[in-house]
Design a protein around this motif. Structure first.
Motif, short mmCIF file in Angstrom:
data_model
loop_
_atom_site.label_atom_id
_atom_site.label_comp_id
_atom_site.label_asym_id
_atom_site.label_seq_id
_atom_site.Cartn_x
_atom_site.Cartn_y
_atom_site.Cartn_z
N ASN A 49 18.61 18.64 -6.04
CA ASN A 49 18.75 19.99 -6.85
C ASN A 49 19.59 19.40 -8.17
OD1 ASN A 49 17.00 21.49 -5.43
ND2 ASN A 49 18.86 22.27 -4.28
N LEU A 54 18.88 21.38 -11.60
CA LEU A 54 18.75 22.85 -11.10
C LEU A 54 20.12 23.31 -10.59
CD1 LEU A 54 15.49 22.57 -8.98
CD2 LEU A 54 15.73 24.02 -11.07
N ASP A 55 20.96 22.50 -10.26
CA ASP A 55 22.06 22.64 -9.90
C ASP A 55 23.04 21.59 -10.44
OD1 ASP A 55 24.04 24.12 -8.24
OD2 ASP A 55 23.14 23.07 -6.24
N ASN A 93 5.50 25.98 -4.36
CA ASN A 93 6.01 26.85 -5.49
C ASN A 93 5.32 26.85 -6.66
OD1 ASN A 93 8.47 27.79 -4.20
ND2 ASN A 93 9.85 26.19 -5.01
N ARG B 313 11.43 34.31 -6.39
CA ARG B 313 10.96 33.02 -6.65
C ARG B 313 10.35 32.40 -7.75
NH1 ARG B 313 11.02 30.38 -1.78
NH2 ARG B 313 9.32 28.42 -1.77
N ILE B 401 18.32 27.58 -8.79
CA ILE B 401 18.31 27.03 -7.51
C ILE B 401 18.30 28.14 -6.58
CG2 ILE B 401 20.89 26.56 -7.49
CD1 ILE B 401 18.11 24.35 -6.10
N LEU B 404 14.97 29.72 -6.50
CA LEU B 404 13.90 28.98 -5.73
C LEU B 404 14.23 29.15 -4.20
CD1 LEU B 404 13.46 25.73 -7.91
CD2 LEU B 404 11.92 27.33 -7.18
N ARG B 405 15.42 29.10 -3.88
CA ARG B 405 15.73 29.31 -2.48
C ARG B 405 15.37 30.48 -1.77
NH1 ARG B 405 21.22 26.74 -2.55
NH2 ARG B 405 20.91 24.52 -2.59
#
Lengths: 242, 407
Positions: A49, A54-55, A93, B313, B401, B404-405
């Motif tokens: 991530n 993303l993080d 996804n 999501r 994040i 997405l989780r």
């Protein structure tokens, strides 16, 4: 290509601090094919991530293609993800209720590519993963392996510097897994930098380098002299039909 | 990503959830439809009442007796028997701003002709009444001065509704026939032209007879119910009203400090009173409809919030693919605006149709005004923005994040 210096990710649980990642130093060169292994909770997903922007890390410096990512705003990060990173997720996804083509077009949409060029490039990407005959199929009409190939097409459609795959074969049977690895291997041969997280040694052996994680730290880093070769014949129209 | 792409993404998302989109729009459809219909009906009612009151005659003043007071019990307005024929002559000589005046009495009678039998209102008056009240004749003649002077001649002029009630058709031939009002025979000498019979004021369901005849043969009392007065011009209405009031106070020998035992009503007063009433009604109905519009807007916000949560999501995926906060904000905001504007447009159509239908059922004119449509449309777009911003912001600010989780 990628350089991490003293990267830590700390979660606060009550008064105590939990290190998901502890002072990671790592360098990944251009056109490398790396697998990240480790047991659950070892920090490999957190690592992905952060690599994927993303993080954000709690400490340390992350240089992606020479750019210090730690100081970028969320909009700049979005742009960076869009232009330099392609994601392949374990759960695919993909956007439900849309077609394969629409999913692959998504990164181009946010990159501001015009409709005609967008379609052209999405079709090329789908051809590369052997799904030319399925472009207008809705997701529910595709098998798991086909969906993951759509996701790979989506990851590479923007010609990113680096492809991040988080357990791309986690939900797939062994034959389909091999097909996916064959696609990734061919992408690597074409010059892409690929990092993939897996906990299956079989899968890791298709890559060139294995980095092992344990308790938020790197516990091993080895080059693979003779990687396994995934059956490449499944790529193409025949593979799409299987 | 440009605006056009955002709109296309939003439309695709709305199409993917057709049922939910339609149900959400329903709130706005009903709200906007109700506002447009209610305002349309209100405006129509107001316009028709205005035209009716103006149709009563131009520059009209109406004198009615005051309230009766019997042993401390107040009767209704106009219940006193203080207005007399002698007052008419006194007003005529004293009030220079008065052009014409017609005393009137009225009562309800049973009308019989051949097999026809109906109950209606009879007005006993003089020849001037036709001019003052804008009564025109379809057939025959109105009352003449000779009828009044005679004092006992039994002639009647019928309204078209009376003819229709008696004979089944307002075109039926009744001129020269003898009808019975409360068993007293009258000769029909005229039929009035229709003045429009809408609402509570039906000027067609009435019979005119000479004043004296009505007082002697049908009512048996000498007092008047109204005196209709036409002022010389619109500018002289107030002057005429003052002169008539002064003349009547003198005639009734009221000293200073004593209240009037009569009321002089100005047509303009009636008009403005009625307009106030209908405007209040329109406002009230519009307000109630507006509340339903608000509820519809909250419905949109509710659905959009649910939608944001449900599509967490999707938001995460889009952000991972490079969507900026602005792109996500725009997508959800456009979805909300499309819902409300589309709902608003359908609502305007249904509201216009509904008020048209109500108009034809209630036999009244309705008017859908451009401003009310523009207002309803603008308001629904505004609701989309106001109630869309909150959920859209929530979506835009999501951490990729976490999104997405989200399971």
């Amino acid at each position: 290509m990628l350089r991490l210096q003293g990267i830590s990710k700390i979660y606060k649980v009550g008064d105590s601090e939990f290190y998901a990642l502890r002072k990671i130093n790592l360098e990944v060169g251009e056109a490398d094919f790396v697998s990240i292994m480790g047991p659950s909770g070892s920090g490999k997903s957190t690592m992905m991530n952060i690599l994927g922007c993303l993080d954000k890390p709690s400490e340390g410096e992350y240089l992606l293609d020479g750019v210090n990512v730690s100081v970028l705003t969320s909009n700049e990060l979005a742009e960076l993800r869009n232009r330099k990173i392609g994601f392949v997720f374990q759960g695919f996804n993909l956007l439900p209720r849309t077609t394969a083509l629409e999913n692959v077009e998504l990164p181009l949409l946010y990159a501001g590519v015009k409709t005609r060029e967008r379609r052209q490039r999405a079709l090329e990407a789908l051809e590369l993963v052997g799904l030319s005959s399925r472009v207008n199929h809705r997701l529910k009409e595709l098998s798991g392996g086909q969906q993951q190939r759509v996701a790979i097409a989506r990851a590479l459609v923007n010609k990113p510097k680096i492809i991040l795959a988080d357990e791309p074969t986690g939900n797939l049977d062994s034959q389909t897994s091999e097909e996916i690895m064959a696609i990734l291997q061919s992408l690597h041969e074409a010059g892409s930098t690929i990092l993939l997280v897996t906990h299956e040694t079989d899968i890791a052996l298709y890559t060139r380098r294995i980095i092992r994680f344990l308790d938020g730290q790197i516990s091993g880093d080895e080059q693979i002299i003779a990687p396994h070769i995934a059956r490449a014949h499944v790529v193409g129209e025949k593979g799409a039909a299987s | 990503m440009n605006l056009w792409e955002s709109i296309r993404v939003s439309l695709r998302a709305l199409r993917a959830n057709k049922m939910r989109s339609i149900l959400t729009m329903l709130g706005i459809i009903i709200g906007v439809g109700a506002v447009v219909a209610m305002v349309g009906i209100g405006n129509g009612a107001s316009a028709s009442i205005t035209s009716q009151i103006q149709g009563l005659g131009s520059n009209l003043l109406v004198v009615t007796p005051g309230q009766s007071n019997t042993g401390g019990v107040m009767g209704g307005s106009g219940s006193a028997s203080t207005l007399l024929l002698s007052d008419v002559a006194k007003i005529k000589t004293a009030a220079s701003a008065v052009k014409a005046l017609a005393p009137a009495v009225s009562t309800r009678v049973q009308v019989v002709y051949a097999s026809g039998n109906t109950s209606t209102s009879v007005t006993g008056t003089t020849a001037e009444y036709a001019q003052i009240r804008n009564v025109s004749l379809e057939q025959g003649r109105f009352l003449t001065q000779a009828d009044i002077d005679d004092g006992s001649v039994r002639v009647a002029i019928l309204g078209p509704s009376v003819v229709e009630n008696l004979l089944g058709s307002s075109q039926a031939d009744i001129l020269g026939k003898v009808i019975k009002l409360n068993n007293v025979p009258f000769l029909v000498v005229g039929v009035t032209a229709s003045q429009g019979s809408s609402g509570m004021l039906n000027n067609d369901d009435v019979i005119y007879v000479p004043l004296n005849t009505a007082q002697n043969r049908l009512i048996g009392k000498k007092n008047l119910n109204q005196i209709y007065i036409e002022a010389a011009s619109a500018d002289l209405m107030v002057t005429a009203q003052e002169q008539v009031t002064a003349a009547l106070r003198r005639a009734h020998q009221l000293g200073t400090g004593q209240e009037n035992d009569f009321t002089v009503t100005n047509q303009a007063d009636i008009l403005s009173t009625m307009e106030t009433v209908t405007q209040t009604m329109t406002l009230l109905l519009g307000g109630i409809a507006g509340i339903s519009l608000l509820v519809g807007g909250i419905g949109i916000m509710n659905i959009m919030l649910v939608s944001v949560t449900e599509r967490t999501r999707e938001i995460g995926i889009r952000k991972a693919m490079g969507a900026k906060g602005k792109d996500i904000l725009l997508q959800f905001l456009i979805e909300a605006i499309v819902l409300s504007v589309l709902g608003g447009s359908i609502g305007i159509g249904l509201g216009a149709g509904g008020s048209e239908l109500a108009g034809s059922l209630l036999k009244m004119d309705t008017s859908i005004s451009g401003p009310s449509i523009a207002l309803a449309f603008g308001f629904s777009a505004l609701i989309g923005i106001i109630f869309g911003v909150f959920p859209a912001r929530k979506a835009a600010l999501m951490n990729p994040i976490d999104a997405l989780r989200y399971e």
